[in-house]
Design an enzyme around this catalytic site. Structure first.
Site, mmCIF file in Angstrom:
data_model
loop_
_atom_site.group_PDB
_atom_site.id
_atom_site.type_symbol
_atom_site.label_atom_id
_atom_site.label_comp_id
_atom_site.label_asym_id
_atom_site.label_seq_id
_atom_site.Cartn_x
_atom_site.Cartn_y
_atom_site.Cartn_z
ATOM 1 C CG ASP A 16 9.511 3.284 -12.238
ATOM 2 O OD1 ASP A 16 9.971 4.424 -12.324
ATOM 3 O OD2 ASP A 16 8.347 3.044 -11.859
HETATM 4 C C1 GLC Z 1 5.832 5.392 -11.603
HETATM 5 C C2 GLC Z 1 7.027 6.070 -10.977
HETATM 6 C C3 GLC Z 1 7.468 5.439 -9.692
HETATM 7 C C4 GLC Z 1 6.249 4.890 -8.972
HETATM 8 C C5 GLC Z 1 5.729 3.724 -9.782
HETATM 9 C C6 GLC Z 1 4.452 3.130 -9.180
HETATM 10 O O1 GLC Z 1 5.913 5.370 -12.994
HETATM 11 O O2 GLC Z 1 8.160 6.286 -11.815
HETATM 12 O O3 GLC Z 1 8.134 6.441 -8.928
HETATM 13 O O4 GLC Z 1 6.594 4.465 -7.657
HETATM 14 O O5 GLC Z 1 5.494 4.076 -11.148
HETATM 15 O O6 GLC Z 1 3.414 4.042 -9.279
#
Ligand code: GLC
Length: 735
Positions: free
Chosen positions: A231
C-alpha cells in the site's frame, strides 16, 4: 542446454534495486535500453482515478480525469450477484485501457468487522464467502480485458483508526476462517496480477514485511505467482520487505529504498537471489501493458451504472406503499435527492463523468431540502417547510443518509446514527404525511431505531455510483423489482456489535476478541436481536422455496438442492442462501451458522427454478490450531436453507465421516485425550493395569478429572506402571 535469456542477467544490482520501488506515485521504472517498459497503476475499485502529474496523492485531494463512477463495493456486495461485480469490473477495465492504465488498484475485500469502519463502503461484506465470490468475479472480469487487478488490503485491515501502525492481534483460527478466505478465494480462483499488502501489522509484524503472510501462506499454500505491491507508503524496511516476499514498494522513494537494498546486497545482509526473485515478478507485470485502447462511450457506461445499481439496493421494509404509481402525488424531501451521495471519500474517489440525482430522474414531484448536508441553515424552518409539503402529498419520500464528512478512508465513525437533524425531520414528516418512504444513502450501516416504526417503507441504497439517483427512481416506481440483500447486519444498537468492546483498540493494538463471531456469526451465536439480519431483503413479488434436499458426496462434501417458486405477480430475483451450522463438538469454538453457498436466481412470475449448490470440504471444516490444517469433524452437520441468516426455512442434518484426527499424545495431553485417542484409547485402561485408572475412567468420575495432564496420572501410578509403557504408547501416536 543454456537457460533462456533472462533480462535480469543484464541488470546491475543498482538497476534491480531501482525496479523494486515505483518511479513515482503511479508508475514503475522503465529501463529503455533493456526494453523494460514502465507499468501504470491507478485507483480504484469502482472507477478510474487517473491523475496527470500528481504527487503521491493517494487520498484524492487533487483532481483526476473524469471517469464513470460505478457502484462501490458496498453496493456490489448487496447485489449478491457475481455477474454484477463482473460487469462493473469489465467496464472499468475498458476505461482503464482508454486511459493507458495497466493495473487497477482493486478490489478491496477486507471484512467488515465493525460497522464503524470508515472504509466499509469500499468493501463487500461481513462474510468472507460473499466477499471472496464478489472479489473473484471482479478480478476475473477485469483481467479478461487485459488489465491487471490488485486485491487489497492484505490482510486484517479492518479499521482506519491508526491504520498505518496498529497491530491487528488475531488468533490464527480467526485469521484463517474470517480474514484470509476472501483473499484466498480471489488468489486461487482468479489469479490477480498483484496483491496489495496492508498498512497495519498483524500480530506485531507489518503486513509489508510479514513473511508468514506474504510467502508462507500467500505463495506457499495458495500458489500465488503474481507480485506483491505495498500500500502507498506502507513499507518501513525495504530490506525486510523483500526478504518477506514483498516485490514492489509504492510509491517511489526517490532512490532511498534502492540504496538500502544495494547496501544490503553489498554487505551480504541480503542475498542477490532474493532481489532477483522480486525483480522477476515486477518485470512480469509488463505483461499487463497494452497499447491505449479506443475511447469509451461514457453514456453507455452511465446507463450500465444505472442498470447495475438498481440490482444492489435493498428493500428493507414495505407495507405496500411501494412501488409508487406514476399518478401518485409525491413529495420528495431531503437534500440528498438533489445532491446525491454516491461514493466514499479517499483514494477510491472518482471524478464522476456525470451524476444523476433522484430529482434528475423524476418529474412532477414537490421537493424540499429538509436539511443541509453541511449542517448550516435553519433546521426548524427547513423541517417546517418539509412537513407542510409532505402533508399535501399522498406519499412522501425522504432521502436521508450520511453526508460526505461523516465517513471516508482515513477515519472511522463513532456512531451509527443518522445526523440528528435528519432523524428529527423523518419523525416530523412521518407524523404529517399520509405515507412515508425513507431512502438511505450511506456507505457504512446506520441504525434505524429512532424512526423505524414511524415509516411505511425503507429502501437501503447504500452508495450506488453516479447513476444511483436514476436507479432509485427505477426501484421506487417499480421499473425495476428490488433484489438486493444485506451483506452486512443492521444492528439495533452499536453496543450490540460483536466487536464493540475492542474496536478500534488503542496504544498500537486492536484485539480481535470476538474471534470468529463477526457480524451475523456473532449476533446468531450470542442470540442478540438485530433490526435486519445479514441476507435480508424484500421484493415486489413473493417467493417460496421448497424440496430442500442435501446429498452427501464422500467423506466431507455435499450438494444442496431446492426449488424457488415466484408466487407473485411480478418477475423478480431471489437469493438462495445455504448455511452450515451446529457442527459436532470439537476442540474449538465455532459460530452457530455460517454462509457456505448462495446463488441469485431470476424467476418469472408464476414460475419456478431449481438450483443446485455444491458444498465443498471447506463448507464443513474448521481451522485446527494444533494441526495447522483444516479439519472436518466426523458426525452430524446441519445444512440450512436461509431466507436470511436468521430465517431458516428448511434444515437437513447430514452425517459426514469427516477426518479421523490422530493427535500425537504427550504427557501434557489430558487423561481424557488419552482415553479418547483412536489408537491408544481403546486398550489404555487394560494396558495400565490399574484399578485406580479403571475407576477414574468411569464417566461420572472422568468429568471431574478428565482434564488432568497424563503426567499427573503417571506420577500417581508411580512404580505400578510397567516400565517404558507410556513411551511405547506415545510413540504409536507420532505422525
Ligand atoms: C491508499 C489506499 C489504497 C490505494 C492506495 C493508492 O492509501 O489504502 O487502497 O489504492 O493508497 O492510492
Amino acid at each position: 542446454m543454456t537457460r533462456p535469456h533472462d533480462a535480469r542477467d543484464e541488470l546491475t544490482v543498482e538497476q534491480k534495486a531501482m525496479l523494486l520501488s515505483g518511479r513515482d506515485s503511479w508508475t514503475t521504472h522503465p529501463i529503455d535500453d533493456l526494453g523494460i517498459a514502465s507499468v501504470t497503476v491507478s485507483d480504484g475499485p469502482h472507477g478510474l482515478r487517473v491523475q496527470d502529474d500528481a504527487p503521491a496523492d493517494n487520498l484524492a485531494l487533487m483532481a483526476s480525469r473524469p471517469a464513470t463512477c460505478f457502484p462501490p463495493a458496498v453496493a456490489l456486495g448487496s447485489s449478491w450477484d457475481p455477474a454484477v461485480a463482473a460487469r462493473v469490473a469489465e467496464a472499468i477495465g475498458r476505461e482503464a485501457r482508454s486511459f493507458g492504465v495497466d493495473i487497477v488498484l482493486g478490489p478491496g475485500v477486507n471484512i467488515k468487522r465493525s460497522p464503524l469502519c470508515g472504509r466499509n463502503f469500499e468493501y463487500f461484506s461481513e462474510d468472507p464467502l460473499l466477499s471472496g465470490v464478489q472479489g473473484a468475479a471482479y478480478v476475473r472480469a477485469l483481467q479478461k480485458t487485459g488489465v491487471g487487478a490488485s486485491v487489497k488490503h492484505f490482510a486484517a485491515n479492518n479499521q482506519e483508526t491508526d491504520r498505518m501502525r496498529v497491530s491487528a492481534d488475531v488468533d490464527e483460527q480467526t485469521l484463517r476462517e474470517i480474514y484470509l478466505p476472501a483473499f484466498e478465494r480471489v488468489v486461487k480462483d482468479a489469479q490477480p496480477a498483484t496483491v496489495m499488502s496492508a498498512y497495519n501489522r498483524i500480530n506485531g509484524v507489518y503486513a509489508s514485511q510479514n513473511r508468514w503472510l506474504l510467502t508462507d501462506v500467500l505463495r506457499g499454500e495458495w500458489g500465488f505467482t503474481g507480485a506483491v505491491v505495498s500500500d502507498w507508503g506502507a513499507v518501513h524496511d525495504p530490506v525486510a520487505a523483500v526478504r518477506a516476499g514483498l516485490d514492489l514498494e509504492m510509491p517511489g522513494t526517490g532512490g532511498r529504498s534502492a540504496a538500502r537494498l544495494v547496501e544490503a546486497v553489498r554487505s551480504g545482509d541480503l542475498d542477490e537471489t532474493e532481489l532477483d526473485r522480486a525483480v522477476g515478478r515486477v518485470l512480469a507485470l509488463a505483461a499487463w501493458r497494452a497499447e491505449k485502447a479506443e475511447e469509451i462511450d461514457l453514456d453507455a457506461h452511465h446507463r450500465l451504472a444505472r442498470e447495475l445499481a438498481a440490482q444492489c439496493a435493498v428493500l428493507l421494509k414495505n407495507d405496500g406503499v411501494l412501488p409508487l404509481a406514476p399518478s401518485t402525488r409525491v413529495a420528495v424531501i431531503g437534500e440528498l435527492a438533489r445532491t446525491p451521495r454516491f461514493q466514499g471519500g479517499g483514494s477510491s474517489r472518482v471524478n464522476a463523468a456525470r451524476t444523476e440525482s433522484f430529482l434528475d430522474a423524476v418529474t412532477d414531484v414537490d421537493f424540499r431540502p429538509g436539511y443541509t448536508l453541511d449542517g448550516n441553515g435553519d433546521p426548524d424552518r427547513l423541517r417546517a417547510d418539509a412537513v407542510a409539503c409532505a402533508a399535501a402529498a399522498e406519499v412522501t419520500v425522504i432521502f436521508a443518509g450520511l453526508p460526505e464528512a461523516e465517513e471516508s478512508e482515513g477515519f472511522d465513525r463513532t456512531t451509527l446514527e443518522l445526523p440528528a437533524a435528519q432523524i428529527d425531520l423523518i419523525k416530523a414528516v412521518a407524523t404529517a404525511a399520509p405515507k412515508t418512504v425513507v431512502v438511505l444513502s450511506n456507505g457504512g450501516i446506520v441504525t434505524l431505531e429512532e424512526w423505524h416504526d414511524d415509516v411505511d417503507a425503507i429502501l437501503e441504497g447504500f452508495l450506488l455510483g453516479q447513476a444511483g439517483g436514476g436507479a432509485l427512481a427505477d426501484l421506487l416506481y417499480g421499473v425495476v423489482n428490488p433484489s438486493g440483500r444485506l451483506a452486512e447486519t443492521i444492528p439495533r444498537r452499536l453496543a450490540h456489535t460483536p466487536s464493540h468492546a475492542t474496536f478500534p483498540g488503542g496504544q498500537g493494538h486492536v484485539l480481535y476478541g470476538e474471534r470468529t463471531l463477526v457480524g451475523y456469526r456473532g449476533y446468531t451465536t450470542l442470540d442478540r436481536p438485530v433490526r435486519y439480519p445479514f441476507g435480508h431483503g424484500l421484493s415486489y413479488t413473493t417467493f417460496e422455496t421448497k424440496d430442500f434436499s442435501v446429498e452427501v458426496l464422500g467423506a466431507d462434501t455435499a450438494v444442496a438442492r431446492t426449488t424457488v417458486a415466484n408466487t407473485g405477480e411480478r418477475d423478480g430475483s431471489h437469493v438462495v442462501q445455504v448455511y452450515v451450522g451446529e457442527p459436532p463438538a470439537g476442540p474449538v469454538q465455532r459460530p452457530r451458522r455460517e454462509l457456505r453457498a448462495f446463488t441469485k436466481v431470476f424467476v418469472p412470475a408464476g414460475q419456478e427454478v431449481s438450483v443446485e449448490l455444491p458444498l465443498d470440504r471447506r463448507a464443513f471444516a474448521y481451522w485446527d490450531l494444533e494441526l495447522s490444517d483444516w479439519v472436518v469433524t466426523p458426525g452430524e452437520h446441519s445444512v440450512q436453507l436461509g431466507r436470511d441468516s436468521e430465517t431458516i426455512e428448511a434444515e437437513v442434518s447430514v452425517h459426514l465421516d469427516g477426518d479421523v484426527v490422530v493427535r500425537e499424545l504427550t504427557l501434557d495431553s489430558t487423561f481424557q485425550e488419552w482415553l479418547e485417542h483412536p489408537i491408544v484409547g481403546p486398550t489404555l485402561v487394560d494396558d495400565l493395569k490399574s484399578d485406580l485408572v479403571r475407576d477414574a475412567a468411569q464417566p461420572h468420575i472422568l468429568r471431574g478429572i478428565g482434564s488432568l495432564p497424563m503426567q499427573k496420572v503417571v506420577n500417581l501410578l508411580g512404580d505400578n506402571l510397567p516400565a517404558g509403557l507410556i513411551d511405547t504408547l506415545m510413540s504409536k501416536t507420532r505422525r
